[in-house]
Write a protein that holds these residues in place. Structure first.
Motif, mmCIF file in Angstrom:
data_model
loop_
_atom_site.group_PDB
_atom_site.id
_atom_site.type_symbol
_atom_site.label_atom_id
_atom_site.label_comp_id
_atom_site.label_asym_id
_atom_site.label_seq_id
_atom_site.Cartn_x
_atom_site.Cartn_y
_atom_site.Cartn_z
ATOM 1 N N SER A 127 24.919 -15.259 33.436
ATOM 2 C CA SER A 127 23.841 -15.259 32.443
ATOM 3 C C SER A 127 24.160 -14.226 31.378
ATOM 4 C CB SER A 127 22.485 -14.958 33.099
ATOM 5 O OG SER A 127 22.472 -13.662 33.665
ATOM 6 N N ASN B 272 22.171 -11.487 28.371
ATOM 7 C CA ASN B 272 20.918 -10.944 27.856
ATOM 8 C C ASN B 272 20.625 -11.528 26.470
ATOM 9 O OD1 ASN B 272 22.912 -9.530 26.441
ATOM 10 N ND2 ASN B 272 21.817 -7.576 26.504
ATOM 11 N N CYS C 111 26.027 -11.148 32.895
ATOM 12 C CA CYS C 111 25.775 -10.809 34.292
ATOM 13 C C CYS C 111 26.446 -11.875 35.148
ATOM 14 C CB CYS C 111 24.278 -10.760 34.574
ATOM 15 S SG CYS C 111 23.884 -10.389 36.306
ATOM 16 N N VAL D 213 27.265 -6.399 35.783
ATOM 17 C CA VAL D 213 26.994 -6.596 34.366
ATOM 18 C C VAL D 213 28.270 -6.265 33.591
ATOM 19 C CG1 VAL D 213 25.669 -5.773 32.374
ATOM 20 C CG2 VAL D 213 24.537 -6.140 34.577
ATOM 21 N N ALA E 283 22.515 -16.451 38.607
ATOM 22 C CA ALA E 283 22.121 -15.299 37.792
ATOM 23 C C ALA E 283 21.306 -15.808 36.617
ATOM 24 C CB ALA E 283 23.348 -14.542 37.291
ATOM 25 N N THR E 284 20.159 -15.212 36.388
ATOM 26 C CA THR E 284 19.321 -15.587 35.251
ATOM 27 C C THR E 284 18.760 -14.322 34.610
ATOM 28 O OG1 THR E 284 17.588 -17.115 34.541
ATOM 29 C CG2 THR E 284 17.161 -15.865 36.536
ATOM 30 N N VAL E 285 17.922 -14.483 33.610
ATOM 31 C CA VAL E 285 17.428 -13.356 32.822
ATOM 32 C C VAL E 285 15.919 -13.242 33.006
ATOM 33 C CG1 VAL E 285 17.268 -12.354 30.513
ATOM 34 C CG2 VAL E 285 19.282 -13.701 31.148
ATOM 35 N N ASP F 235 16.409 -7.475 32.537
ATOM 36 C CA ASP F 235 17.090 -7.519 33.824
ATOM 37 C C ASP F 235 17.834 -8.823 34.034
ATOM 38 O OD1 ASP F 235 16.080 -4.998 34.734
ATOM 39 O OD2 ASP F 235 14.178 -5.973 35.229
ATOM 40 N N CYS F 236 18.897 -8.744 34.810
ATOM 41 C CA CYS F 236 19.542 -9.923 35.359
ATOM 42 C C CYS F 236 18.991 -10.117 36.762
ATOM 43 C CB CYS F 236 21.058 -9.724 35.425
ATOM 44 S SG CYS F 236 21.916 -10.987 36.390
ATOM 45 N N VAL G 277 19.496 -12.089 40.264
ATOM 46 C CA VAL G 277 20.424 -12.898 41.051
ATOM 47 C C VAL G 277 19.760 -13.317 42.357
ATOM 48 C CG1 VAL G 277 22.482 -11.820 40.060
ATOM 49 C CG2 VAL G 277 21.502 -10.884 42.162
ATOM 50 N N PHE H 6 20.192 -4.683 32.817
ATOM 51 C CA PHE H 6 21.283 -5.007 31.906
ATOM 52 C C PHE H 6 21.852 -3.754 31.238
ATOM 53 C CE2 PHE H 6 20.047 -9.610 31.632
ATOM 54 C CZ PHE H 6 21.323 -10.145 31.773
#
Length: 421
Positions: A324, A326, A333, A344, A364-366, A372-373, A375, A388
């Protein structure tokens, strides 16, 4: 790490074909945050617990505390009866359990909420379908059986009205009306379609076909046995093919002949000029320049010395699975799935930060605020937020059995779970 300089741009016509605007700023759930607030909605994260057949709903920022849980297989008995009555469906059902499911049924791969926050749409691999579940009652609104025998990754259009789902055994992507489940169109892909991405203007869909990831023919010299792996780009309105990208040619062009061309999770830069993607068996990721149609940088990430060198022990040909970026496009990430960490990476220098220990991180997403990442730790049944800015772990939250996909979405402001099954 090797860094390759970008070449000159292709002709203007070629560049325009696949250079996309930044029109619109919809969230992954298809609803602008201000609009959501005005409509009495609450931004959340849906965590799909694949082996449980549930989706945990957690806060999208801060402590990521649990809000509620949804049973995404309320019709399990009915579905199993239909499968048991059909020998071919039963064979595929068992193959999924004993193959990609690692001995478990796959009940939820992907999910997105509807723009009004009243329903969640879920792809269910073992049941080869997509369903819409009413978040108030927990009952099914509609069901769409996909072509073939397994459903997989999905994507939602920027306006939240359409959802694309991969039918992995039929080499097809279906595009559905998210409210009614009616098919709006479909298109052919390479072998085993996997990830889908709508461009931010909603004009195109990118599909990544990963080929046969369940065979034991994992040595680099046997890579050709894995099938037709390619990116298919289509017009999201007509579903006509715009371009096919075979990463085999691009990898060979820079001397990476032993690398797999199976594109796994991928993410665009904010201006969609670059695509960052993972491939089977590789502990790292690659950068692809859309306009010049070239792989421009390769980032190799650290190996965990405890990870087996036997590729056949890696889950579904994965080494790293989950990436992912930011919102500002300065940090990536990466989920180092088989190496049991997440990290990161600075997008400019490609320097990784701290290796945050994680148990088989699968996605992994935001976070909703972009700080933040998040997971999914499929080996520990929890999700973990990583800052991040610092690359450090902030918090972990327990969820259900084998969390995989994590998606931003919305529920009604006072929602805490379905009132009835």
């Amino acid at each position: 790490m090797s860094v390759l300089r970008s070449g000159h741009l292709c002709s203007l016509a070629a560049a325009l074909t696949l250079t996309f605007t930044l029109a619109g700023s919809a969230t992954a759930a298809g609803t602008d945050p201000a609009q959501a607030s005005a409509a009495g909605l609450r931004e959340v994260m849906f965590v799909g617990n694949n082996w449980d057949g549930t989706a945990d709903v957690i806060r999208s920022t801060g402590d990521f505390a649990k809000i509620g849980r949804v049973d995404v297989i309320p019709d399990k008995a009915e579905r199993l009866a239909a499968i048991n009555a059909d020998p071919i469906k039963w064979i595929y059902f068992m193959a999924i359990r004993n193959g990609v499911g690692e001995g478990h049924d796959q009940f939820v791969d992907d999910m997105y909420s509807t723009p009004d926050g009243r329903s969640v749409v879920v792809s269910r691999p073992s049941f080869a379908d997509v369903v819409s579940i009413d978040l108030a009652s927990g009952r099914i609104n509609w069901r769409f059986p996909v072509s073939g025998y397994r459903s997989d990754h999905m994507a939602v259009s920027p306006d939240g009205t359409r959802v694309a789902v991969s039918a992995s055994t039929a080499n097809t992507v279906h595009v559905l009306d998210i409210t009614t489940g009616r098919q709006l169109g479909s298109f052919a892909t390479g072998d085993k379609p996997h990830e889908n991405i709508f461009t931010r203007d909603g004009k195109y869909i990118w599909n990544m076909a990963i080929g046969d990831v369940n065979t034991a023919l994992d040595d680099p010299w046997l890579d050709w046995t894995k099938g037709d792996r390619r990116i298919t780009v289509v017009d999201a309105t007509t579903f006509r093919q715009v371009k096919v990208i075979d990463m085999r040619e691009r990898l060979d062009a820079i001397g990476l002949k032993d690398y797999s061309d199976a594109v796994r999770p991928a993410v665009f830069s904010p201006d969609e000029s670059k695509l960052y993607f993972q491939v089977s068996f590789f502990n790292g990721f690659l950068e692809y320049d859309v306009a010049s149609d070239r792989i421009t940088r390769v980032k190799t990430l650290p190996k965990n010395p405890a990870t087996s060198a036997d590729r056949t022990t890696w889950v579904n040909d994965s080494r790293h699975h989950g990436i992912s970026m930011n919102p500002s496009g300065t940090r990536l990430c990466v989920a180092g799935t088989m190496d049991d960490y997440a990290t990161v990476v600075d997008r400019d220098t490609l320097q990784e930060g701290p290796l945050v220990t994680a148990s088989k991180p699968y996605w992994a997403t935001v976070s909703g605020d972009g700080k933040d990442c998040v997971v999914s730790e499929s080996g520990a049944d929890q999700v973990t937020a990583i800052d991040f800015a610092t690359g450090q772990k902030r918090v972990s939250v327990s969820v259900g059995d084998h969390p995989q996909r994590v998606r931003l979405g919305h529920v009604e402001a006072n929602w805490t779970g379905p009132s009835a099954g």
